[in-house]
Design an enzyme around this catalytic site. Structure first.
Site, PDB file in Angstrom:
ATOM      1  N   SER A   1       0.660  -1.182  -0.114  1.00 36.20           N
ATOM      2  CA  SER A   1       0.111   0.010   0.222  1.00 36.20           C
ATOM      3  C   SER A   1       1.027   1.442   0.024  1.00 36.20           C
ATOM      4  CB  SER A   1      -0.977   0.011   1.275  1.00 36.20           C
ATOM      5  OG  SER A   1      -1.698  -1.213   1.223  1.00 36.20           O
TER       6      SER A   1
HETATM    7  N1  SAH Z   1      -1.143  -4.299   3.275  1.00 36.75           N
HETATM    8  C1  SAH Z   1      -0.269  -5.002   2.614  1.00 36.75           C
HETATM    9  C2  SAH Z   1      -0.619  -5.764   1.341  1.00 36.75           C
HETATM   10  C3  SAH Z   1      -2.054  -5.465   0.766  1.00 36.75           C
HETATM   11  S1  SAH Z   1      -2.577  -6.339  -0.528  1.00 36.75           S
HETATM   12  C4  SAH Z   1       1.056  -4.247   2.344  1.00 36.75           C
HETATM   13  O1  SAH Z   1       0.950  -3.029   2.197  1.00 36.75           O
HETATM   14  O2  SAH Z   1       2.019  -4.819   1.858  1.00 36.75           O
HETATM   15  C5  SAH Z   1      -3.474  -7.666   0.243  1.00 36.75           C
HETATM   16  C6  SAH Z   1      -2.972  -8.766   0.407  1.00 36.75           C
HETATM   17  O3  SAH Z   1      -4.148  -9.739   1.155  1.00 36.75           O
HETATM   18  C7  SAH Z   1      -2.408  -9.878  -0.311  1.00 36.75           C
HETATM   19  O4  SAH Z   1      -1.176  -9.958  -0.510  1.00 36.75           O
HETATM   20  C8  SAH Z   1      -3.288 -11.093  -0.541  1.00 36.75           C
HETATM   21  O5  SAH Z   1      -2.478 -12.072  -1.154  1.00 36.75           O
HETATM   22  C9  SAH Z   1      -3.865 -10.729   0.870  1.00 36.75           C
HETATM   23  N2  SAH Z   1      -5.164 -11.756   0.983  1.00 36.75           N
HETATM   24  C10 SAH Z   1      -6.214 -11.649   0.494  1.00 36.75           C
HETATM   25  N3  SAH Z   1      -7.173 -12.530   0.707  1.00 36.75           N
HETATM   26  C11 SAH Z   1      -6.697 -13.069   2.042  1.00 36.75           C
HETATM   27  C12 SAH Z   1      -7.237 -14.204   2.945  1.00 36.75           C
HETATM   28  N4  SAH Z   1      -8.323 -14.536   2.778  1.00 36.75           N
HETATM   29  N5  SAH Z   1      -6.209 -14.375   3.969  1.00 36.75           N
HETATM   30  C13 SAH Z   1      -4.842 -14.027   3.961  1.00 36.75           C
HETATM   31  N6  SAH Z   1      -4.440 -13.027   3.172  1.00 36.75           N
HETATM   32  C14 SAH Z   1      -5.112 -12.457   2.163  1.00 36.75           C
END
Ligand code: SAH
Length: 333
Positions: free
Chosen positions: A133
């Site tokens: 993000s």
């Molecule tokens: N806030 C984080 C990444 C956000 S992207 C940063 O700044 O680095 C959202 C992430 O959620 C992705 O990596 C995706 O793989 C994960 N995600 C989506 N659904 C999920 C779930 N049910 N359980 C765990 N992770 C999940």
């Protein structure tokens, strides 16, 4: 028990109000260099022009070096925080302090994005169609949670992705607190462990990762080998990747990743943090004591009951809610 936050994490225009590094020095140098008196520049003889220009060049070189030095010891990351403070995205000193200590560059995947973009206020790809993000979004989430990220608190980072917020929250809750990061993408989760270790070495975690069968502290989850491939039919509401327009182009993840029943693999831990590969919407969280603060990095169509159930009675959760192709709202529970 709801409120609203900023829109989806997509918009990420860089702020104005950039505080120039060593700006004062530039002007004082120029003033010094022009000490030839009150004569207008056009009146100077050619020789004096040369002197003036070399003084100016020396000033610029000095300033450039000063900026370089500032950039060195975390100066670039500090600059990001300064700008977020200047525009009001950060008001809490604790948030500022945590974000200063967690260098975003360590969470960028150089195979996916140029490291020179690490300090820009926009989401960046980290692989597998996911993004880290934008700094203002990290700041907003930490600001919303900061009153709950007190020393000793239990925090959960769902969709921890790059691990940036896991590291920042670990600093905020301190050694007596704990942060659990859950990420459904094995590659990202594995990489995040290295990033967290590198960014907050004072919080331990020096042991080599890769021990996928390591016990999850607290006995919270059953451990199984990481699923080799996602099951075809998700039976839970999906979570979509947050983090902006680019992220929304990614494949839906979430429920599709975990087989029925709990499947979580711990990939690494430090003094007060751990990162687990698994699906937050499976029963991974069912045996966890309640969390005081929950950050969700992936959007859901509706508030997932699994996460509501994991929240302590007086806790707070921040989560982007909205369909994959719709406007998403950052909701506070
Ligand atoms: N806030 C984080 C990444 C956000 S992207 C940063 O700044 O680095 C959202 C992430 O959620 C992705 O990596 C995706 O793989 C994960 N995600 C989506 N659904 C999920 C779930 N049910 N359980 C765990 N992770 C999940």
């Amino acid at each position: 028990s709801s409120g609203s936050g900023s829109g989806s994490s997509g918009s990420s225009s860089a702020s104005g109000g950039v505080r120039p590094v060593a700006g004062g020095r530039v002007s004082s140098c120029i003033a010094g260099g022009g000490s030839g008196g009150s004569g207008a520049l056009w009146a100077l003889r050619p020789g004096r022009w040369a002197v003036l220009l070399s003084l100016l060049a020396a000033c610029m070189l000095g300033t450039w070096r000063a900026m370089g030095a500032a950039r060195g010891a975390g100066g670039m990351q500090a600059g990001v925080v300064d700008r977020l403070q200047a525009r009001g995205s950060i008001t809490s000193a604790r948030v500022a302090d945590a974000m200063r200590q967690v260098d975003r560059k360590l969470f960028i995947n150089p195979a996916e994005a140029s490291l020179t973009h690490a300090y820009q206020d926009r989401p960046l790809p980290i692989g597998n169609d996911q993004t880290i993000s934008a700094p203002h979004m990290h700041a907003t989430c930490l600001e919303q949670l900061q009153a709950y990220l007190t020393p000793g608190a239990r925090a959960l980072d769902v969709g921890s992705g790059s691990g940036y917020l896991t590291a920042a929250m670990a600093l905020m809750v301190g050694p007596t607190g704990s942060v659990l990061g859950i990420e459904s993408d094995l590659e990202l989760a594995t990489r995040s462990v290295d990033s967290i270790r590198a960014s907050v070495p004072q919080l331990g975690g020096a042991s080599p990762h890769g021990g996928g069968d390591a016990a999850v502290p607290g006995g919270s989850a059953e451990h199984a080998a990481a699923p080799s491939s996602p099951p075809a039919t998700p039976d839970q509401p999906p979570l979509y990747p947050g983090g902006g327009p680019r992220a929304r182009r990614g494949t839906a993840v979430g429920a599709g990743w975990a087989p029925a029943g709990s499947s979580a693999t711990q990939l690494g831990e430090g003094t007060n943090w751990r990162v687990v590969h698994g699906n937050a919407l499976s029963d991974v969280l069912s045996n966890e004591p309640p969390f005081d603060a929950i950050h969700v990095g992936a959007a859901a169509d509706t508030l997932p009951t699994e996460l509501l159930d994991a929240l302590a009675r007086n806790g707070r959760m921040i989560i982007p809610v909205g369909g994959r192709w719709q406007l998403q709202t950052l909701e506070v529970v």
